[in-house]
Design an enzyme around this catalytic site. Structure first.
Site, mmCIF file in Angstrom:
data_model
loop_
_atom_site.group_PDB
_atom_site.id
_atom_site.type_symbol
_atom_site.label_atom_id
_atom_site.label_comp_id
_atom_site.label_asym_id
_atom_site.label_seq_id
_atom_site.Cartn_x
_atom_site.Cartn_y
_atom_site.Cartn_z
ATOM 1 N N GLU A 170 0.572 -1.193 -0.579
ATOM 2 C CA GLU A 170 -0.065 0.124 0.341
ATOM 3 C C GLU A 170 1.409 1.701 0.048
ATOM 4 O O GLU A 170 0.324 1.868 -0.666
ATOM 5 C CB GLU A 170 -0.522 -0.030 1.309
ATOM 6 C CG GLU A 170 -2.210 -1.192 0.873
ATOM 7 C CD GLU A 170 -3.220 -0.307 -0.267
ATOM 8 O OE1 GLU A 170 -3.126 0.243 -0.114
ATOM 9 O OE2 GLU A 170 -3.518 -2.092 -0.644
ATOM 10 N N SER A 443 -51.615 -19.515 36.379
ATOM 11 C CA SER A 443 -51.444 -20.318 37.517
ATOM 12 C C SER A 443 -50.327 -20.086 38.084
ATOM 13 O O SER A 443 -49.811 -20.475 38.875
ATOM 14 C CB SER A 443 -51.819 -21.959 37.650
ATOM 15 O OG SER A 443 -53.033 -21.947 37.364
#
Length: 750
Positions: A170, A443
């Site tokens: 690069e 319940s």
């Protein structure tokens, strides 16, 4: 002529001022925001670490599974970190080490030896080791709005071969230029003129960093000039090493759904499921090659193109003397080694809970960008077991896949939330039913009614007869509430413990009306229910809207003997400097009389032994004691089960998103998911510890009167001291009676 020159000088002066002002602006922009952009990190969320110690109830296969989850590689002989080997019942591994909130766990070589169900020996360097903590699983991140993710590394943590390869490909003159490369610009300009458009930029690493930090990806002359100027300014303010380190952590290397992968450290995990420092040369070269085009050279989508690019990088590295030719040839012969990488963000339901708890303590812009490390009690092994049980049972109950489910699992000792399933597809993000599905609890609320009664020991005991006959309660608007039992039968007088075990609605409704709605509401609030509850008679049978997480909070208090403990999904929060910002210490608050809770535990044990929850013992061993409660709402719309062992509490819900009937009860639906999971996950049964102020008496299980051992219907029950029945059957004690499950549990004596 003179006036024209004067005008030109003024124009040039204005332009110079504009340029200087622009430069000052760019300089201010860079100096003010470079550091913040450099360290704008999402919060990283970690699971609990696996702690290995002699006696740990972990089979060898479970440890291997954990190592695979962490990206350890199985080898013939361990040489480096992140490797393990297996030989018979023994293992050798080289841990990676990790910095925990309470200190650093060093990387080390360790040898483990297993029995069938536990770790029998643990040593390192020839000496016994007390404990070995593996690094925690990174279970996800909490990202900024732009969805970028990265893991910061210092420059000295990046392999030198990767650094060299990156510079060779690069920016070979990085350490000598001032932010831009004239030769690169000329080369790019020639290419652009030949093509008639901007196709190349000749950018240095510094310019690429500027583009990533500040500029768009458009290819225009204006943007290129800005890029160059800002690169020069960055070079003037920061050292080369700082710029290079920032680039290594910032460079874009792909996409994982909505999450952008930035930096080599995260890319190594994303593509190879391996920390950057453990990558091979061929893997490093692949990542370097992807910078030019992460999509173009994506090894999963374009393997051939990615291989060619990788091999080119390796060849350039050899030509530059970074590696020798033999190393290049060997690396070029290696496969791409991708395809099995994990998706890190794979526990959306639990991360949702973490986010909500974070919002109570931080602003989103802080916890989404400040790079916090969040340590949770989340247990990947228990989560896997819960997901498998959910899928296995739900596929049997509902092959069509149109019925949903959710579960929450906590550790009873401290209220830590360790696993969550938010829907039929546990790893799919979306509506989190564990937190947000608000349904009647049926319940599941009944234990609060019975507990409120049992606190009034002068009026109610487990042996108090309750009237299970039809009743009608008129409401203020003229409506009449007339509950019925599930079996549509009335059962006359039944003892209180039996009424709860069998979940009789009529007896429960009468009991609730007798003690009063304020007492029931107060008890639910003391147990941990925070939201508003409907102050109507049907509350005693579960009316209202409750999520599985809310029910887990209630049953957590019941499970720990009436001590209210906040449910915790965050243990510690550490900033990026390693400082502990918050340690969430377990808080305990006595909410209910432990004597009354002890009596309730008896009844909840009876639920699973003789009552509506007895189906749990189709999965659990008969001597593994648990307690729990089923819940079913009208027309079978909601199926619930909540229960706990000595170490885990689990609440499971099943229902349809549109609230239509499922055809399932608590016992035929949610209980089956619960028991399938707990049979694999729970390791400690409930023990029997009778608190001070409680004693045992034998009673007739029909009349509730005191009776003798071996007499007809004799049953051993716990009572708060002084509350035992005064009347007796007069039966003479015998020695050959049938011992019930509770008597076996207690040991058989009075």
């Amino acid at each position: 002529m003179a006036s024209s020159l004067k005008f030109l000088r003024k124009l040039l002066l204005v332009l110079a001022c504009v340029v200087l002002a622009g430069l000052f602006y760019l300089n201010a922009l860079i100096t003010d925001t470079f550091e913040s952009k450099r360290y704008a990190l999402p919060a990283q969320v970690y699971a609990r670490p696996l702690e290995l110690f002699v006696g740990a109830r972990l089979p060898q296969a479970a440890v291997v599974q954990e190592l695979e989850r962490l990206g350890y590689r199985r080898v013939d002989r361990v040489r480096d970190r992140g490797q393990y080997e297996v030989f018979g019942t023994r293992m050798r591994l080289h841990s990676r080490g990790f910095v925990f909130p309470d200190g650093r766990e060093p990387a080390r070589m360790a040898t483990l030896e297993f029995s069938a169900t536990a770790l029998d020996a643990l040593s390192s360097a020839g000496a016994e080791l007390d404990i070995l903590r593996l690094e925690p699983t990174k279970m996800g991140g909490i990202y900024p709005a732009h969805g970028e993710d990265r893991i910061l590394l210092r420059l000295d943590q990046v392999p030198e071969t990767l650094q060299g390869g990156l510079l060779a490909i690069e920016d070979r003159s990085f350490y000598s230029h001032l932010g831009f490369s004239p030769t690169g610009i000329v080369r790019a300009a020639v290419g652009n003129m030949r093509s008639g458009r901007v196709v190349a930029g000749g950018s240095t690493i510094t310019q690429q960093l500027v583009k990533n930090y500040y500029l768009s990806s458009e290819r225009t002359i204006r943007r290129k000039v800005l890029e160059l100027l800002m690169a020069v300014l960055i070079e003037a303010h920061y050292e080369k090493s700082e710029i290079f380190e920032s680039y290594l952590n910032e460079v874009y290397l792909g996409q994982d759904g909505p999450r952008a992968i930035h930096g080599f450290a995260l890319a190594a995990l994303h593509y190879f499921d391996t920390p950057l420092e453990e990558l091979g040369l061929h893997q490093q070269a692949l990542l370097v090659g992807m910078i030019r085009g992460p999509s173009l050279y994506n090894p999963n989508r374009n393997p051939q193109r990615a291989r060619e690019r990788r091999d080119l990088v390796l060849q350039v590295m050899a030509e530059q003397g970074l590696i020798n030719q033999e190393q290049a040839v060997v690396a070029q012969a290696m496969p791409l080694s991708v395809g099995g990488a994990r998706r890190i963000d794979s526990y959306p339901a639990y991360l949702d809970l973490v986010r909500r708890h974070l919002k109570e303590q931080y602003r989103k812009q802080d916890y989404a960008t400040a790079g916090l490390r969040i340590f949770t009690p989340f247990d990947p092994r228990l989560q896997d077991l819960l997901e498998r049980s959910t899928t296995r049972v739900m596929d049997i109950l509902n092959p069509a896949g149109d019925i949903q489910t959710a579960s929450v699992v906590t550790r009873t000792v401290n209220g830590e939330v360790v696993a969550i399933v938010g829907g039929r597809k546990p790893r799919a993000a979306g509506f989190n039913r564990a937190l947000d599905a608000r349904r009647p609890a049926g319940s599941l609320l009944k234990p609060a009614v019975y507990l409120a009664a049992l606190e009034q020991s002068e009026r109610y005991t487990l042996a108090t007869p309750l009237d299970d006959s039809p009743l009608r309660v008129a409401g203020p608007n003229g409506d009449v509430w007339a509950p019925r039992n599930f079996d549509r039968e009335s059962h006359g007088d039944v003892l209180l413990h039996r009424s709860l075990a069998k979940s009789y609605n009529q007896a429960t409704a009468r009991l609730g009306m007798d003690i009063g709605l304020p007492a029931v509401v107060d008890m639910l609030q003391r147990l941990g229910l925070r939201q508003d509850m409907p102050k109507v008679p049907s509350l005693v049978l579960g009316a209202g809207e409750y999520s599985p997480l809310m029910m887990a909070r209630v049953y957590q208090t019941i499970a720990v003997d009436g001590t209210r403990t906040p449910l915790r999904s965050i243990l510690s929060i550490v900033n990026r400097e390693g400082e502990i910002l918050r340690n969430n210490i377990t808080e305990y608050e006595r909410a209910v009389d432990p004597r009354a809770i002890h009596l309730l535990h008896y009844a909840l044990r009876e639920v699973v032994r003789e009552g509506t929850g007895r189906g749990v013992y189709r999965s659990l061993a008969d001597d593994f004691h648990v307690a729990g409660k089923t819940g079913t709402t009208n027309d079978g719309r909601d199926s619930w089960f909540a229960g706990f062992s000595g170490d885990l509490l689990t609440v499971t819900w099943i229902g349809r998103d549109n609230n239509d009937a499922t055809g399932l009860t608590g016992s035929s639906g949610a209980l089956r998911v619960w028991s399938d999971f707990m049979a694999q996950a729970a390791t400690r049964p409930l023990s029997y510890r009778m608190p001070s102020g409680v004693e045992l008496h034998r009673v007739d299980d029909v009349s509730g009167e005191l009776t003798g051992e071996g007499c007809k219907n004799a049953r051993l029950l716990p009572f708060i001291v002084g509350s035992q029945p005064e009347s007796s059957t007069g039966c003479t004690p015998k020695k050959d009676g049938i011992r019930g499950w509770f008597e076996k549990l207690f040991g058989g004596g009075d």
